[in-house]
Design a protein around this motif. Structure first.
Motif, short mmCIF file in Angstrom:
data_model
loop_
_atom_site.label_atom_id
_atom_site.label_comp_id
_atom_site.label_asym_id
_atom_site.label_seq_id
_atom_site.Cartn_x
_atom_site.Cartn_y
_atom_site.Cartn_z
N GLN A 78 2.72 82.05 55.24
CA GLN A 78 1.35 81.44 55.24
C GLN A 78 1.31 80.11 56.17
N LEU A 79 2.36 79.30 55.81
CA LEU A 79 2.27 78.12 56.81
C LEU A 79 2.20 78.49 58.35
N THR A 80 3.18 79.44 58.48
CA THR A 80 3.15 80.02 59.94
C THR A 80 2.01 80.26 60.54
N ALA A 81 1.42 81.24 59.70
CA ALA A 81 0.07 81.85 60.28
C ALA A 81 -0.88 80.62 60.50
N LEU A 82 -1.13 79.73 59.38
CA LEU A 82 -1.99 78.72 59.55
C LEU A 82 -1.71 77.62 60.67
N GLN A 83 -0.45 77.49 60.96
CA GLN A 83 -0.14 76.47 62.11
C GLN A 83 -0.57 77.53 63.48
N GLY A 84 -0.41 78.75 63.64
CA GLY A 84 -0.70 79.49 64.94
C GLY A 84 -2.13 79.47 64.85
N GLU A 85 -2.93 79.52 63.88
CA GLU A 85 -4.55 79.65 63.84
C GLU A 85 -4.96 78.18 64.27
N MET A 86 -4.33 77.11 63.86
CA MET A 86 -4.79 75.62 64.29
C MET A 86 -4.46 75.63 65.65
N GLU A 87 -3.23 76.33 66.31
CA GLU A 87 -2.97 75.99 67.69
C GLU A 87 -4.08 76.85 68.34
N ARG A 88 -4.47 77.86 68.20
CA ARG A 88 -5.44 78.81 68.75
C ARG A 88 -6.80 78.04 69.07
N LEU A 89 -7.22 77.42 67.72
CA LEU A 89 -8.45 76.90 67.90
C LEU A 89 -8.23 75.65 68.75
N ILE A 90 -7.24 74.87 68.74
CA ILE A 90 -6.99 73.41 69.42
C ILE A 90 -6.98 74.09 70.99
N ASN A 91 -6.24 75.12 71.34
CA ASN A 91 -6.35 75.51 72.73
C ASN A 91 -7.80 76.22 73.22
N THR A 92 -8.93 76.22 72.42
CA THR A 92 -10.21 76.84 72.71
C THR A 92 -10.72 75.70 73.42
N CYS A 93 -10.39 74.50 73.69
CA CYS A 93 -10.99 73.32 74.25
C CYS A 93 -9.86 72.66 75.39
N PRO A 94 -10.28 72.80 76.43
CA PRO A 94 -9.31 72.36 77.62
C PRO A 94 -8.81 70.50 76.99
N LYS A 95 -9.90 69.91 76.80
CA LYS A 95 -9.71 68.48 76.56
C LYS A 95 -8.57 68.30 75.58
N ARG A 96 -8.89 69.14 74.50
CA ARG A 96 -7.96 69.08 73.07
C ARG A 96 -6.60 69.40 73.32
N THR A 97 -6.71 70.62 74.36
CA THR A 97 -5.36 71.27 74.58
C THR A 97 -4.41 70.30 75.47
N ARG A 98 -5.23 69.23 76.42
CA ARG A 98 -4.14 68.54 77.00
C ARG A 98 -3.70 67.36 76.10
N ALA A 99 -4.86 67.03 75.16
CA ALA A 99 -4.25 65.97 74.08
C ALA A 99 -3.12 66.46 73.29
N TYR A 100 -3.31 67.49 72.90
CA TYR A 100 -2.23 68.42 71.99
C TYR A 100 -0.85 68.10 72.89
N ALA A 101 -0.76 68.55 74.20
CA ALA A 101 0.42 68.55 75.14
C ALA A 101 0.97 67.23 75.08
N ILE A 102 0.00 66.14 75.41
CA ILE A 102 0.35 64.77 75.39
C ILE A 102 1.33 64.56 74.13
N LEU A 103 0.50 64.62 73.08
CA LEU A 103 0.99 64.30 71.84
C LEU A 103 2.52 64.84 71.60
N ARG A 104 2.51 66.15 71.97
CA ARG A 104 3.96 66.95 71.72
C ARG A 104 4.86 66.49 72.65
N SER A 105 4.52 65.60 73.80
CA SER A 105 5.57 64.99 74.90
C SER A 105 6.11 63.74 74.25
N ILE A 106 5.59 63.19 73.27
CA ILE A 106 6.13 61.79 72.48
C ILE A 106 7.27 62.23 71.47
#
Length: 223
Positions: A78-106
């Motif tokens: 269930q945790l894996t599925a939830l995380q996947g759904e979060m990332e799917r929603l995050i990636n529906t917004c280009p600005k948020r997708t970019r912010a997510y990539a920047i955070l992951r670089s840290i």
């Protein structure tokens, strides 16, 4: 007649806005509430997992152990599925997708922490350095009265945002040379470990905010 009056008022407001070149506030992302709901569900599952793992240590009956292990396996799915759904929603917004990539670089910020930071602090990247730390409740405050000065402490802010920063700060205080040096210097100066780790959390959120504002990923310093 009321309907006619409302129509006139609407036209008047529209003309005023046009004359003053006012731009309406951008509506909040429609899926922000959905992301928050997913994050709440994830937090509840993590608590269930911790509780079951603790109970499993005391269980001796094979039957109950099997049931708990089955439930733990279900929670992980269930945790894996939830995380996947979060990332799917995050990636529906280009600005948020970019912010997510920047955070992951840290260093220290994994996909779980990056998603949590974006969900708990959608304003990140739009705030100044002096605004982001208080928002997370990580700005040090000191009780003071006259010549008496008490110990610094933190208060208020968004608890779930601080929770999201805790593990990344712990990792950075051990493996990031700059953060580790800062952490060890505070410990050497007699600061409590909790105080030192809070300072690392503050540095992390300030760094993340600055990088997203500048639209650039984090790069480790070359030796």
């Amino acid at each position: 007649m009321r309907v006619k009056t409302d129509a006139v008022d609407a036209r008047m407001l529209a003309r005023m806005g046009s004359a003053l070149e006012l731009v309406p506030d951008a509506p909040a992302a429609e899926d922000q509430n959905n992301l928050k709901e997913l994050q709440i569900a994830r937090t509840a599952l993590v608590k269930d997992r911790t509780r079951l793992k603790n109970r499993l240590k005391t269980q001796t009956l094979a039957f109950t152990r099997r049931q708990m292990q089955a439930r733990l396996a279900q929670i992980e799915r269930q945790l894996t599925a939830l995380q996947g759904e979060m990332e799917r929603l995050i990636n529906t917004c280009p600005k948020r997708t970019r912010a997510y990539a920047i955070l992951r670089s840290i260093g220290g910020i994994d996909q779980v922490a990056a998603a949590a930071i974006l969900i708990e602090c959608p304003e990140i990247g739009a705030l100044g350095k002096k605004q982001i730390a208080p928002l997370a409740g990580l700005a040090p405050m000191t009780r003071q009265s006259g010549t008496w000065k008490g110990k610094a402490f933190i208060q208020g802010g968004r608890k779930h945002l601080r929770d999201a920063l805790y593990m990344p700060a712990l990792v950075e205080s051990r493996f990031n040379p700059d953060m580790r040096d800062k952490y060890l210097a505070m410990i050497k100066a007699g600061k409590p470990a909790k105080f030192a780790l809070t300072a690392i959390m503050r540095k992390l959120i300030e760094l993340a905010n600055a990088l997203i504002k500048a639209d650039r990923k984090w790069k480790p310093k070359l030796a």
